[in-house]
Design an enzyme around this catalytic site. Structure first.
Site, PDB file in Angstrom:
ATOM      1  N   LYS A  10       0.821  -1.214   0.000  1.00  0.00           N
ATOM      2  CA  LYS A  10       0.000   0.000   0.000  1.00  0.00           C
ATOM      3  C   LYS A  10       0.861   1.273   0.000  1.00  0.00           C
ATOM      4  O   LYS A  10       2.051   1.231   0.291  1.00  0.00           O
ATOM      5  CB  LYS A  10      -0.939  -0.034   1.219  1.00  0.00           C
ATOM      6  N   TYR A  50     -12.400  -1.454  -4.007  1.00  0.00           N
ATOM      7  CA  TYR A  50     -12.928  -1.722  -2.664  1.00  0.00           C
ATOM      8  C   TYR A  50     -14.454  -1.618  -2.617  1.00  0.00           C
ATOM      9  O   TYR A  50     -15.021  -1.324  -1.557  1.00  0.00           O
ATOM     10  CB  TYR A  50     -12.307  -0.766  -1.641  1.00  0.00           C
ATOM     11  N   PHE A  58     -15.384   3.626   7.089  1.00  0.00           N
ATOM     12  CA  PHE A  58     -13.999   3.897   6.707  1.00  0.00           C
ATOM     13  C   PHE A  58     -13.786   3.973   5.199  1.00  0.00           C
ATOM     14  O   PHE A  58     -12.659   4.187   4.741  1.00  0.00           O
ATOM     15  CB  PHE A  58     -13.059   2.850   7.332  1.00  0.00           C
ATOM     16  N   ARG A  86      -2.498 -14.213   3.844  1.00  0.00           N
ATOM     17  CA  ARG A  86      -3.178 -13.490   4.930  1.00  0.00           C
ATOM     18  C   ARG A  86      -2.510 -13.772   6.276  1.00  0.00           C
ATOM     19  O   ARG A  86      -2.438 -12.904   7.134  1.00  0.00           O
ATOM     20  CB  ARG A  86      -4.673 -13.809   4.948  1.00  0.00           C
ATOM     21  N   THR A  92      -6.025  -7.417  10.282  1.00  0.00           N
ATOM     22  CA  THR A  92      -6.238  -6.083   9.703  1.00  0.00           C
ATOM     23  C   THR A  92      -5.662  -4.981  10.590  1.00  0.00           C
ATOM     24  O   THR A  92      -5.005  -4.061  10.104  1.00  0.00           O
ATOM     25  CB  THR A  92      -7.750  -5.847   9.509  1.00  0.00           C
ATOM     26  N   ARG A 103       2.073  -6.850   9.121  1.00  0.00           N
ATOM     27  CA  ARG A 103       1.281  -5.731   9.654  1.00  0.00           C
ATOM     28  C   ARG A 103       1.692  -5.396  11.085  1.00  0.00           C
ATOM     29  O   ARG A 103       1.736  -4.228  11.468  1.00  0.00           O
ATOM     30  CB  ARG A 103      -0.210  -6.061   9.563  1.00  0.00           C
ATOM     31  N   ASN A 113      -2.131  -0.151   7.086  1.00  0.00           N
ATOM     32  CA  ASN A 113      -1.636  -1.451   7.528  1.00  0.00           C
ATOM     33  C   ASN A 113      -0.768  -2.129   6.471  1.00  0.00           C
ATOM     34  O   ASN A 113      -0.633  -3.344   6.457  1.00  0.00           O
ATOM     35  CB  ASN A 113      -2.808  -2.336   7.971  1.00  0.00           C
ATOM     36  N   HIS A 116      -2.165  -5.532   1.427  1.00  0.00           N
ATOM     37  CA  HIS A 116      -3.491  -6.084   1.147  1.00  0.00           C
ATOM     38  C   HIS A 116      -3.335  -7.533   0.695  1.00  0.00           C
ATOM     39  O   HIS A 116      -2.348  -7.878   0.054  1.00  0.00           O
ATOM     40  CB  HIS A 116      -4.171  -5.292   0.014  1.00  0.00           C
ATOM     41  N   GLU A 127      -9.868  -9.498  -8.126  1.00  0.00           N
ATOM     42  CA  GLU A 127      -8.775  -8.555  -7.850  1.00  0.00           C
ATOM     43  C   GLU A 127      -7.605  -8.749  -8.808  1.00  0.00           C
ATOM     44  O   GLU A 127      -6.970  -7.776  -9.232  1.00  0.00           O
ATOM     45  CB  GLU A 127      -8.317  -8.707  -6.398  1.00  0.00           C
TER      46      GLU A 127
HETATM   47  P1  IDP Z   1      -8.294  -6.778   5.204  1.00  0.00           P
HETATM   48  O1  IDP Z   1      -7.407  -5.816   4.407  1.00  0.00           O
HETATM   49  O2  IDP Z   1      -7.561  -7.358   6.373  1.00  0.00           O
HETATM   50  O3  IDP Z   1      -8.949  -7.819   4.334  1.00  0.00           O
HETATM   51  P2  IDP Z   1     -10.870  -5.420   5.267  1.00  0.00           P
HETATM   52  O4  IDP Z   1     -11.885  -5.572   6.343  1.00  0.00           O
HETATM   53  O5  IDP Z   1     -11.143  -6.058   3.940  1.00  0.00           O
HETATM   54  O6  IDP Z   1      -9.463  -5.888   5.869  1.00  0.00           O
HETATM   55  O7  IDP Z   1     -10.678  -3.847   5.053  1.00  0.00           O
HETATM   56  C1  IDP Z   1      -9.993  -3.353   3.929  1.00  0.00           C
HETATM   57  C2  IDP Z   1      -9.042  -2.272   4.376  1.00  0.00           C
HETATM   58  O8  IDP Z   1      -9.794  -1.184   4.907  1.00  0.00           O
HETATM   59  C3  IDP Z   1      -8.098  -2.657   5.516  1.00  0.00           C
HETATM   60  O9  IDP Z   1      -6.932  -3.339   5.078  1.00  0.00           O
HETATM   61  C4  IDP Z   1      -7.763  -1.319   6.107  1.00  0.00           C
HETATM   62  O10 IDP Z   1      -6.798  -0.615   5.318  1.00  0.00           O
HETATM   63  C5  IDP Z   1      -9.101  -0.594   6.000  1.00  0.00           C
HETATM   64  N1  IDP Z   1      -9.923  -0.756   7.201  1.00  0.00           N
HETATM   65  C6  IDP Z   1     -10.585  -1.872   7.611  1.00  0.00           C
HETATM   66  N2  IDP Z   1     -11.266  -1.671   8.754  1.00  0.00           N
HETATM   67  C7  IDP Z   1     -11.042  -0.359   9.074  1.00  0.00           C
HETATM   68  C8  IDP Z   1     -11.477   0.468  10.165  1.00  0.00           C
HETATM   69  O11 IDP Z   1     -12.209   0.040  11.068  1.00  0.00           O
HETATM   70  N3  IDP Z   1     -11.020   1.757  10.163  1.00  0.00           N
HETATM   71  C9  IDP Z   1     -10.206   2.253   9.170  1.00  0.00           C
HETATM   72  N4  IDP Z   1      -9.784   1.507   8.135  1.00  0.00           N
HETATM   73  C10 IDP Z   1     -10.182   0.215   8.091  1.00  0.00           C
HETATM   74 MG    MG Z   2     -10.329  -7.533   2.784  1.00  0.00          MG
END
Ligand code: IDP
Ligand code: MG
Length: 139
Positions: A10, A50, A58, A86, A92, A103, A113, A116, A127
Protein backbone atom coordinates in the site's frame (compact mmCIF):
# COMPACT_ATOMS: atom_id res chain seq x y z
CA UNK A 1 -4.44 -26.61 -3.64
CA UNK A 2 -2.29 -24.42 -5.87
CA UNK A 3 -3.83 -20.95 -5.67
CA UNK A 4 -3.26 -17.39 -6.79
CA UNK A 5 -3.86 -14.31 -4.71
CA UNK A 6 -3.49 -10.57 -5.15
CA UNK A 7 -1.09 -8.74 -2.83
CA UNK A 8 -0.76 -4.96 -2.65
CA UNK A 9 2.05 -3.04 -1.02
CA UNK A 10 0.00 0.00 0.00
CA UNK A 11 0.99 3.68 -0.44
CA UNK A 12 2.15 4.03 3.19
CA UNK A 13 4.70 1.24 2.69
CA UNK A 14 5.88 2.53 -0.70
CA UNK A 15 6.40 6.04 0.76
CA UNK A 16 8.35 4.61 3.71
CA UNK A 17 10.71 2.59 1.50
CA UNK A 18 9.42 -0.83 2.55
CA UNK A 19 8.93 -2.32 -0.94
CA UNK A 20 12.20 -4.26 -0.92
CA UNK A 21 11.69 -5.61 2.59
CA UNK A 22 8.16 -6.81 1.82
CA UNK A 23 9.16 -8.47 -1.47
CA UNK A 24 12.09 -10.11 0.34
CA UNK A 25 9.58 -11.50 2.81
CA UNK A 26 7.30 -12.73 0.00
CA UNK A 27 10.20 -14.62 -1.58
CA UNK A 28 11.42 -15.97 1.77
CA UNK A 29 7.91 -17.40 2.29
CA UNK A 30 8.31 -19.17 -1.06
CA UNK A 31 5.46 -17.51 -2.94
CA UNK A 32 6.05 -17.49 -6.70
CA UNK A 33 5.64 -14.00 -8.14
CA UNK A 34 3.55 -14.36 -11.32
CA UNK A 35 2.94 -10.65 -11.87
CA UNK A 36 4.33 -7.38 -10.52
CA UNK A 37 3.74 -3.71 -11.24
CA UNK A 38 3.53 -0.25 -9.73
CA UNK A 39 0.25 1.66 -10.06
CA UNK A 40 -1.11 4.94 -8.78
CA UNK A 41 -4.87 4.42 -8.43
CA UNK A 42 -7.30 7.25 -8.98
CA UNK A 43 -9.92 7.80 -6.29
CA UNK A 44 -12.51 6.23 -8.60
CA UNK A 45 -10.35 3.15 -9.19
CA UNK A 46 -9.79 2.72 -5.44
CA UNK A 47 -13.57 2.93 -4.95
CA UNK A 48 -14.11 0.31 -7.64
CA UNK A 49 -11.47 -2.02 -6.19
CA UNK A 50 -12.93 -1.72 -2.66
CA UNK A 51 -16.58 -1.72 -3.82
CA UNK A 52 -17.50 -4.40 -1.22
CA UNK A 53 -16.74 -1.83 1.51
CA UNK A 54 -18.91 0.95 0.00
CA UNK A 55 -21.17 2.34 2.73
CA UNK A 56 -18.82 1.46 5.60
CA UNK A 57 -17.62 4.32 7.81
CA UNK A 58 -14.00 3.90 6.71
CA UNK A 59 -14.71 3.73 2.94
CA UNK A 60 -14.05 7.41 2.16
CA UNK A 61 -10.82 7.56 4.14
CA UNK A 62 -9.62 4.18 2.84
CA UNK A 63 -10.10 5.09 -0.82
CA UNK A 64 -8.45 8.50 -0.31
CA UNK A 65 -5.49 6.73 1.33
CA UNK A 66 -5.25 4.06 -1.38
CA UNK A 67 -5.17 6.74 -4.09
CA UNK A 68 -2.70 8.98 -2.21
CA UNK A 69 0.40 7.54 -3.89
CA UNK A 70 1.68 4.58 -5.85
CA UNK A 71 1.10 0.97 -4.78
CA UNK A 72 3.00 -2.14 -5.82
CA UNK A 73 0.65 -4.96 -6.85
CA UNK A 74 1.76 -8.57 -7.04
CA UNK A 75 0.15 -11.78 -8.25
CA UNK A 76 1.35 -14.48 -5.86
CA UNK A 77 1.08 -18.24 -6.35
CA UNK A 78 1.60 -21.12 -3.92
CA UNK A 79 -0.23 -23.92 -2.18
CA UNK A 80 -3.08 -22.24 -0.26
CA UNK A 81 -1.77 -18.84 -1.35
CA UNK A 82 -4.87 -16.96 -0.21
CA UNK A 83 -4.87 -18.04 3.44
CA UNK A 84 -1.07 -18.29 3.63
CA UNK A 85 -0.55 -14.69 2.45
CA UNK A 86 -3.18 -13.49 4.93
CA UNK A 87 -1.27 -15.30 7.69
CA UNK A 88 2.00 -13.67 6.67
CA UNK A 89 0.27 -10.24 6.58
CA UNK A 90 -1.43 -10.63 9.97
CA UNK A 91 -4.77 -9.27 11.20
CA UNK A 92 -6.24 -6.08 9.70
CA UNK A 93 -5.45 -4.04 12.84
CA UNK A 94 -1.65 -4.04 13.35
CA UNK A 95 -2.18 -3.74 17.11
CA UNK A 96 -4.02 -7.09 17.06
CA UNK A 97 -1.81 -8.79 14.48
CA UNK A 98 0.35 -11.69 15.64
CA UNK A 99 4.01 -11.17 16.43
CA UNK A 100 6.20 -11.69 13.37
CA UNK A 101 3.56 -10.66 10.82
CA UNK A 102 4.14 -7.85 8.32
CA UNK A 103 1.28 -5.73 9.65
CA UNK A 104 2.45 -6.13 13.26
CA UNK A 105 5.99 -5.17 12.30
CA UNK A 106 5.26 -2.25 9.97
CA UNK A 107 1.59 -1.22 10.24
CA UNK A 108 0.81 2.07 11.95
CA UNK A 109 -3.02 2.18 12.12
CA UNK A 110 -5.90 -0.13 11.17
CA UNK A 111 -6.11 1.83 7.89
CA UNK A 112 -2.37 2.22 7.21
CA UNK A 113 -1.64 -1.45 7.53
CA UNK A 114 0.98 -1.72 4.77
CA UNK A 115 -0.36 -4.64 2.72
CA UNK A 116 -3.49 -6.08 1.15
CA UNK A 117 -4.41 -9.69 0.41
CA UNK A 118 -7.44 -11.28 -1.24
CA UNK A 119 -9.75 -13.09 1.19
CA UNK A 120 -11.35 -15.86 -0.94
CA UNK A 121 -11.02 -17.50 -4.38
CA UNK A 122 -13.79 -15.33 -5.90
CA UNK A 123 -12.32 -12.07 -4.61
CA UNK A 124 -8.83 -13.18 -5.70
CA UNK A 125 -10.13 -13.78 -9.25
CA UNK A 126 -11.78 -10.33 -9.35
CA UNK A 127 -8.78 -8.56 -7.85
CA UNK A 128 -6.20 -10.27 -10.08
CA UNK A 129 -8.22 -9.44 -13.20
CA UNK A 130 -8.58 -5.87 -11.95
CA UNK A 131 -4.82 -5.32 -12.19
CA UNK A 132 -3.36 -7.89 -14.61
CA UNK A 133 -4.21 -8.83 -18.17
CA UNK A 134 -3.15 -12.16 -19.71
CA UNK A 135 0.09 -10.75 -21.15
CA UNK A 136 1.19 -9.51 -17.73
CA UNK A 137 0.82 -12.89 -15.99
CA UNK A 138 3.87 -15.14 -16.16
CA UNK A 139 3.48 -18.93 -16.21
P1 IDP B 1 -8.29 -6.78 5.20
O1 IDP B 1 -7.41 -5.82 4.41
O2 IDP B 1 -7.56 -7.36 6.37
O3 IDP B 1 -8.95 -7.82 4.33
P2 IDP B 1 -10.87 -5.42 5.27
O4 IDP B 1 -11.89 -5.57 6.34
O5 IDP B 1 -11.14 -6.06 3.94
O6 IDP B 1 -9.46 -5.89 5.87
O7 IDP B 1 -10.68 -3.85 5.05
C1 IDP B 1 -9.99 -3.35 3.93
C2 IDP B 1 -9.04 -2.27 4.38
O8 IDP B 1 -9.79 -1.18 4.91
C3 IDP B 1 -8.10 -2.66 5.52
O9 IDP B 1 -6.93 -3.34 5.08
C4 IDP B 1 -7.76 -1.32 6.11
O10 IDP B 1 -6.80 -0.61 5.32
C5 IDP B 1 -9.10 -0.59 6.00
N1 IDP B 1 -9.92 -0.76 7.20
C6 IDP B 1 -10.59 -1.87 7.61
N2 IDP B 1 -11.27 -1.67 8.75
C7 IDP B 1 -11.04 -0.36 9.07
C8 IDP B 1 -11.48 0.47 10.17
O11 IDP B 1 -12.21 0.04 11.07
N3 IDP B 1 -11.02 1.76 10.16
C9 IDP B 1 -10.21 2.25 9.17
N4 IDP B 1 -9.78 1.51 8.13
C10 IDP B 1 -10.18 0.22 8.09
MG1 MG C 1 -10.33 -7.53 2.78
Amino acid sequence: MLERTLAIIKPDAVKRGLVGEIIRRIEAERFRIRGLKMVHLTKGQAEEFYAVHRGKPFFESLTTFMSSGPCVVLLLESESAISRWREVMGATDPARAAEGTIRRQFGTTIERNVVHGSDAPETAAFEIAYFFNALEIIG
